[in-house]
Design an enzyme around this catalytic site. Sequence first.
Site, PDB file in Angstrom:
ATOM      1  CE  LYS A 218      12.004  18.653  32.539  1.00  0.00           C
ATOM      2  NZ  LYS A 218      12.895  17.866  33.413  1.00  0.00           N
TER       3      LYS A 218
ATOM      4  NE  ARG B  94      12.462  23.258  36.743  1.00  0.00           N
ATOM      5  CZ  ARG B  94      13.263  23.096  35.671  1.00  0.00           C
ATOM      6  NH1 ARG B  94      13.116  23.828  34.606  1.00  0.00           N
ATOM      7  NH2 ARG B  94      14.196  22.170  35.704  1.00  0.00           N
TER       8      ARG B  94
ATOM      9  NE  ARG C  61      21.638  16.950  32.250  1.00  0.00           N
ATOM     10  CZ  ARG C  61      20.440  17.459  32.524  1.00  0.00           C
ATOM     11  NH1 ARG C  61      19.457  17.388  31.634  1.00  0.00           N
ATOM     12  NH2 ARG C  61      20.217  18.020  33.686  1.00  0.00           N
TER      13      ARG C  61
ATOM     14  NE  ARG D  57      22.636  21.642  33.334  1.00  0.00           N
ATOM     15  CZ  ARG D  57      21.326  21.461  33.109  1.00  0.00           C
ATOM     16  NH1 ARG D  57      20.908  21.053  31.920  1.00  0.00           N
ATOM     17  NH2 ARG D  57      20.446  21.685  34.049  1.00  0.00           N
TER      18      ARG D  57
ATOM     19  NE  ARG E 198      18.672  20.702  38.663  1.00  0.00           N
ATOM     20  CZ  ARG E 198      19.139  20.254  37.508  1.00  0.00           C
ATOM     21  NH1 ARG E 198      20.317  19.674  37.457  1.00  0.00           N
ATOM     22  NH2 ARG E 198      18.438  20.385  36.417  1.00  0.00           N
TER      23      ARG E 198
END
Length: 214
Positions: free
Chosen positions: A13, A88, A127, A160, A171
């Site tokens: 996204k 969300r 990531r 992260r 998540r």
Amino acid sequence: MRIIMLGAPGAGKGTQAKKIADKYGIPHISTGDIFRANIKAGTELGKKAKAYMDQGALVPDELVVDLVADRVKQPDCEKGYVLDGFPRTIPQAESLDQVLSSMGQEIGFAINVEVPDEHIVRRMSGRRACVGCGATYHVVHAPSKKEGVCDRCGEPLILRDDDKPETVEKRLSVYHEQTQPLIDYYSGKGCLKEVDGTKDMEEVFTDICAILGE
Ligand code: ADP
Ligand code: AMP
């Protein structure tokens, strides 16, 4: 052009939202980035949000809804914006609708970037995020020029905390439970568009541009 990016964490996204913002000259509004900036600055909001984020949980609706309502009323949002990571939950979507309808506006496109769960865990472990400017990279698919260093600002790149595999699983389950119902919500409003997020980043962007038009 008011756009919402939907999709699982790690679906791409943010990657696509930045490209859309650049091409169409509209702001990219990422609630995750806003929370991370608040954490870095040590604000009260940041302290509250961090406790939820570290666990892979959603920050409560009341901490995010007013923040976005204020943001979309700013002058730079007149031509539109791309919302990334908001809404969300169904209550967040309903609040956004209320804010927009009070301004005589509505969402034009809700773009769902579809990526199956099995791809997500792999993507998230690769990531890397810049501690300075928040730019994101991927060790395989979008590497920085110099390993571990941000191309844009020269600060270090990190994994992260919430991208560690155990938190990603959490998540994903939160996504399926609380965020996925938004696909039906926006489908019902007639503005849902689907793209295959497993394609290469540039191909995904081409598909999105075909939806948005020139
Ligand atoms: P989100 O904003 O949905 O959480 P990101 O845009 O940060 O996801 O993308 C998650 C990771 O996957 C990043 O490291 C990014 O560079 C990488 N990525 C994004 N889109 C693709 C793609 N189409 N193919 C492969 N990797 C991608
Ligand atoms: P993101 O950068 O979009 O992946 O968001 C990182 C984390 O910030 C999420 O896992 C949530 O804990 C929190 N967050 C971001 N946006 C929202 C939102 N709209 N509602 C609740 N929590 C959010």
